[in-house]
Enzyme design. Structure first.
Site, mmCIF file in Angstrom:
data_model
loop_
_atom_site.group_PDB
_atom_site.id
_atom_site.type_symbol
_atom_site.label_atom_id
_atom_site.label_comp_id
_atom_site.label_asym_id
_atom_site.label_seq_id
_atom_site.Cartn_x
_atom_site.Cartn_y
_atom_site.Cartn_z
ATOM 1 N N ASP A 13 0.821 -1.213 0.000
ATOM 2 C CA ASP A 13 0.000 0.000 0.000
ATOM 3 C C ASP A 13 0.855 1.263 0.000
ATOM 4 O O ASP A 13 0.660 2.166 0.820
ATOM 5 C CB ASP A 13 -0.942 0.013 1.206
ATOM 6 C CG ASP A 13 -1.746 -1.261 1.350
ATOM 7 O OD1 ASP A 13 -2.079 -1.849 0.310
ATOM 8 O OD2 ASP A 13 -2.037 -1.664 2.488
ATOM 9 N N GLU A 167 -11.192 0.611 -3.844
ATOM 10 C CA GLU A 167 -10.386 1.046 -2.706
ATOM 11 C C GLU A 167 -9.194 1.844 -3.183
ATOM 12 O O GLU A 167 -9.013 2.089 -4.372
ATOM 13 C CB GLU A 167 -9.922 -0.175 -1.903
ATOM 14 C CG GLU A 167 -9.095 -1.147 -2.723
ATOM 15 C CD GLU A 167 -8.798 -2.448 -2.000
ATOM 16 O OE1 GLU A 167 -9.201 -2.598 -0.834
ATOM 17 O OE2 GLU A 167 -8.155 -3.322 -2.610
#
Length: 500
Positions: A13, A167
């Site tokens: 991420d 997302e």
């Protein structure tokens, strides 16, 4: 040329920002503390960890009941009006919050909580100074970043092409447009990056002419699960994307042991839209080129503080470790009797190479201590010494078994883990047939355990992989104690090139 990944091992991420000619990158840390590692680079390729954003209990409280792969999700780092801002989610203790700092090394502020649903929060500012926060879903709200108050919204905005789990949204204002970069398809093999744009952060957003703009799903590329991306413009005007990916190994369905890692790939703009090629293992490098001195392989624990790459699951109480009790040693004190449940003493670092050798010099004293290769409480291999014996323990799901042991003399002992992807264990001892397609064993690797040079056992690495254990993290290799106290004189981590 540069090699991918640019930040290897469990560093998923990624988010990046540029300040002048300096770049700063952060990653998710989940149940580990300190939280959110932060890296610095001058060329987007060579990164050095300069600290951890969430480095004290007032910023990060992870109770014992936080599950593996819980905790801190998907940070975003931005620089605005001379300050650094980082926003992230504590999924089990409070939700979305941001912290701020004058310098990327910190100190970072205590959390400012933001009452917005979703995870993977993002920050973006418009010309009048308004701050917009986008979260998974995807939805956007105008917020006060200094007080945490939601001033407007949230509004639902474009949520992708229909893939699951829209997302990792990031908003960018460029040439009169607001671009929404997002991921969908899940963070597994179906992961993808998509794009849309609007004249206002409130929308309406129009999707790009070709979506997804990046995915490796359905390919045989060595890098898989590409997604959760962030864009940055380099000082020379070129554009780049950082993203997560995985390098699964072994026989089908392949196994990822290192977790999701940080990759870098170039971006070009055509007709007002970003175009991203496939992520290669080697790419032409950015124009800037600033290699860093090689980090030492060995930590002799002579410094006054632990290096920033050392992490522990959920907490590291002050009374559980010391660098001063025995100068030149890391002394660990037991806080729990087993690695099979939260609340134990463990200090480790991420495995960053498929082939590597890890060793540590341990003085167990009258305690029980050792080295562990860990994915979570239910999936770990341990090489421990206690009561005059060295033993190898395998915990795989509900099964915990001592697979080998031998007596050892009192006093310091060198423990070694050798992780290899060549000459690995076959599927079974009674199936010595050649593997199809040149696969060496079922993979991804074999982990061998030795005490003072004597081999105790070799275990199949598949059971310490995401495909078996599930979750969002990767392997962490570290030192632990489960009874009494023990000292570690040094810890040595070295990649091994078995092609030589």
């Amino acid at each position: 040329m540069y090699d991918n990944p640019v930040v290897a091992g469990f560093h998923p991420d990624p988010s990046v920002c540029r300040v002048g000619e300096d770049y700063y990158l952060v990653c998710s840390s989940f149940e580990y503390v300190p939280g959110v590692p932060i890296f610095h680079s001058r060329d987007l390729v060579h990164w050095r960890q300069i600290g951890n954003v969430l480095d004290r209990p007032s910023q990060l409280d992870l109770p014992a009941d936080v599950p593996a792969s819980g905790g801190i999700f998907a940070p975003t780092i931005r620089h605005h009006d001379g300050r650094f801002y980082l926003i992230t989610t504590n999924v089990r203790a409070g939700g979305n919050f941001l912290v701020a700092a004058e310098r990327p090394e910190g100190p970072w502020s205590d959390p400012i909580w933001i009452d917005l649903p979703g995870v993977d929060p993002d920050l973006a500012w418009d010309e009048d100074g308004s701050c917009w926060c986008t979260t998974s879903g995807n939805q956007v709200a105008r917020i006060d970043p200094d007080g945490g108050k939601v001033l407007e919204g949230p509004y639902p905005i474009w949520s992708g092409t229909g893939g699951k789990y829209p997302e990792a949204p990031h908003l960018y204002q460029l040439d009169g447009w607001w671009y929404l970069l997002m991921s969908e398809g899940g963070t597994e093999r179906g992961h993808a990056v998509s794009i849309a744009r609007a004249r206002s952060p409130r929308g309406p957003f129009e999707p790009g002419p070709v979506n997804p703009i990046l995915t490796h799903r359905g390919t045989n590329r060595p890098i898989q699960s590409t997604g959760h991306a962030d864009l940055v413009q380099a000082a020379d005007g070129t554009w780049w994307m950082v993203l997560l990916g995985a390098r699964p190994r072994g026989y089908t369905p392949e196994y990822q042991a290192l977790g999701r890692e940080t990759f870098l790939t170039p971006v070009r703009w055509e007709d007002g839209w970003p175009v991203v090629g496939p992520v290669e293992e080697r790419h032409p490098a950015p124009a800037a080129w600033h290699p860093l001195p090689e980090e030492p392989y060995r930590d002799d624990f002579d410094a006054g503080a632990l290096a920033p790459y050392w992490i522990s699951p959920r907490s590291r109480p002050d009374g559980s470790w010391s660098l001063g009790a025995r100068p030149g040693w890391l002394t660990l004190h037991a806080t729990g009797p087993t690695l099979d449940r939260p609340g134990h003493t463990f200090v480790g670092r991420r495995q960053q190479h498929h082939d590597c050798r890890v060793a540590a010099r341990l003085d167990p004293g009258s305690g029980t201590a050792g080295l562990s290769v860990r994915l979570d409480e239910a999936h770990h291999y341990d090489l421990e010494v206690g009561e005059g014996r060295a033993r190898v323990i395998a915990r795989i799901g509900p099964v915990r078994q001592c697979v080998a042991e031998r007596p050892v003399p009192p006093g310091p002992i060198t423990l070694t883990l050798d992780i290899r992807t060549r000459d690995i264990l076959p599927p079974s001892a009674i199936e010595p047939v050649a593997e199809p397609m040149g696969v060496d064993g079922r993979g991804p690797d074999t982990i061998a355990f030795s005490a003072d040079g004597a081999l105790l056992a070799s275990l199949d690495g598949r059971y310490l992989s995401t495909e078996v254990a599930t979750g969002f993290t990767g392997r962490v290799i570290g030192m632990y104690v489960t009874e009494g106290s023990a000292g570690f004189d040094w810890f040595d981590y070295q990649p091994v090139n078995r092609d030589i």
